[in-house]
Design a protein around this motif. Structure first.
Motif, short mmCIF file in Angstrom:
data_model
loop_
_atom_site.label_atom_id
_atom_site.label_comp_id
_atom_site.label_asym_id
_atom_site.label_seq_id
_atom_site.Cartn_x
_atom_site.Cartn_y
_atom_site.Cartn_z
N GLU A 158 22.65 49.13 16.18
CA GLU A 158 23.79 48.56 15.44
C GLU A 158 23.29 48.05 14.10
O GLU A 158 22.37 47.23 14.03
CB GLU A 158 24.39 47.42 16.27
CG GLU A 158 25.59 46.73 15.65
CD GLU A 158 26.06 45.59 16.53
OE1 GLU A 158 27.02 45.77 17.30
OE2 GLU A 158 25.41 44.50 16.46
N VAL A 159 23.91 48.56 13.02
CA VAL A 159 23.48 48.20 11.66
C VAL A 159 24.64 47.54 10.93
O VAL A 159 25.70 48.15 10.74
CB VAL A 159 22.99 49.44 10.88
CG1 VAL A 159 22.61 49.05 9.45
CG2 VAL A 159 21.80 50.08 11.59
N GLY A 160 24.42 46.30 10.51
CA GLY A 160 25.36 45.61 9.62
C GLY A 160 24.60 45.24 8.37
O GLY A 160 23.75 44.34 8.41
N TYR A 161 24.86 45.94 7.26
CA TYR A 161 24.02 45.74 6.08
C TYR A 161 24.38 44.45 5.35
O TYR A 161 23.59 43.93 4.56
CB TYR A 161 24.14 46.94 5.12
CG TYR A 161 25.41 46.97 4.31
CD1 TYR A 161 25.47 46.40 3.04
CD2 TYR A 161 26.55 47.56 4.81
CE1 TYR A 161 26.65 46.42 2.30
CE2 TYR A 161 27.72 47.60 4.08
CZ TYR A 161 27.76 47.02 2.82
OH TYR A 161 28.92 47.04 2.10
N GLU A 162 25.60 43.92 5.58
CA GLU A 162 26.05 42.73 4.86
C GLU A 162 27.03 41.97 5.75
O GLU A 162 27.77 42.57 6.54
CB GLU A 162 26.74 43.15 3.56
CG GLU A 162 27.22 41.99 2.69
CD GLU A 162 27.88 42.47 1.40
OE1 GLU A 162 28.48 41.64 0.72
OE2 GLU A 162 27.78 43.68 1.10
N ALA A 163 27.05 40.64 5.63
CA ALA A 163 27.97 39.83 6.43
C ALA A 163 29.41 40.26 6.17
O ALA A 163 29.84 40.36 5.03
CB ALA A 163 27.80 38.35 6.08
N GLY A 164 30.16 40.54 7.25
CA GLY A 164 31.54 40.98 7.13
C GLY A 164 31.72 42.47 6.99
O GLY A 164 32.84 42.97 7.06
N ALA A 165 30.61 43.21 6.78
CA ALA A 165 30.72 44.66 6.62
C ALA A 165 30.90 45.33 7.98
O ALA A 165 30.46 44.80 9.01
CB ALA A 165 29.46 45.21 5.94
N PRO A 166 31.56 46.48 8.03
CA PRO A 166 31.71 47.20 9.29
C PRO A 166 30.35 47.52 9.91
O PRO A 166 29.38 47.80 9.21
CB PRO A 166 32.44 48.49 8.88
CG PRO A 166 33.16 48.12 7.62
CD PRO A 166 32.25 47.15 6.91
N LEU A 167 30.29 47.47 11.23
CA LEU A 167 29.06 47.74 11.95
C LEU A 167 28.91 49.24 12.16
O LEU A 167 29.82 49.89 12.68
CB LEU A 167 29.05 47.01 13.30
CG LEU A 167 29.12 45.49 13.22
CD1 LEU A 167 29.22 44.90 14.63
CD2 LEU A 167 27.92 44.92 12.48
N LEU A 168 27.77 49.78 11.78
CA LEU A 168 27.48 51.20 11.97
C LEU A 168 26.71 51.35 13.27
O LEU A 168 25.73 50.64 13.52
CB LEU A 168 26.66 51.74 10.78
CG LEU A 168 27.36 51.59 9.42
CD1 LEU A 168 26.46 52.11 8.31
CD2 LEU A 168 28.70 52.31 9.40
#
Length: 219
Positions: free
Chosen positions: A202-212
């Motif tokens: 699970e990758v979230g590059y930024e707070a609030g961004a959709p999780l990849l």
């Protein structure tokens, strides 16, 4: 002219008797008409009730079949509220790129099983998975990686994997990625060797961004 004897009042003339008979017949006729009208009203009322019952819609069982969930809309970048739960994107294979939807694309350039080394308190050496996360900034503005979150899950029950402070781990070392640039981070998680048929990164590059989400087996 003949007369009828009345024991009390004397003889009754034929004309009076005729008038009385006519009056009785008239009263009988009125009573008969009233009875007929009442009967018609009763029949009409019963018929109306029957018709209303026949025309009333019948009750049918409510359809309780499961309605498929609506498709998740395509992510479009971080939410305006960083405290809001991010929307997970659809899973992709471990070797496929995943797009956030605003120009940011992530991929796993490497994922492999290793024998992890324990460094620091709370770390336990043992079977682990090391993954390299690659993030490309395809937007027209810099993006931050300060709040990047990388997680791993394994098994059919999606058990969270514990991060391992292995010497080979190198989390994202920069806070910003300029437009057209990319960055790599290396993360290590403890995962039993016999429970890797399904591993999800699970990758979230930024707070609030959709999780990849990347999912698949790791050998």
């Amino acid at each position: 002219m003949t007369t009828t004897q009345n024991p009390t009042k004397g003889p009754v003339p034929d004309g009076a008797r005729t008038r009385r008979r006519g009056l009785l017949l008239a009263i009988a006729a009125v009573v008969l008409v009233a009875a007929i009208v009442a009967l018609v009203l009763v029949l009409n009322r019963d018929n109306g009730t029957s018709n209303a019952s026949a025309s009333a819609p019948t009750s049918t069982a409510r359809d309780t079949s499961v309605i498929p969930n609506p498709p998740t809309p395509s992510p479009t970048g971080p939410t305006s509220d960083v405290d809001a739960l991010p929307t997970p994107a659809a899973e992709v294979p471990l070797d496929s790129p995943a797009a956030v939807g605003n120009g940011v694309v992530a991929s796993l350039t490497s994922i492999e099983g290793i024998q992890g080394t324990a460094n620091g308190p709370g770390n336990v050496a043992g079977p682990a998975i090391r993954v390299t996360v690659h993030v490309e900034n395809g937007t027209s503005a810099p993006i931050t990686l300060a709040g990047a979150a990388i997680n791993m899950y394994f098994g059919a029950d999606a058990t969270p994997a514990s991060p391992l402070d292995d010497p080979s781990a190198r989390p994202f070392g920069i806070d910003m990625i300029a437009p057209g640039q990319s960055a790599d981070g290396v993360y290590v998680f403890s995962v039993p060797a016999d429970q890797r048929d399904k591993v999800t990164v699970e990758v979230g590059y930024e707070a609030g961004a959709p999780l990849l989400l990347f999912s698949g087996p790791v050998r």
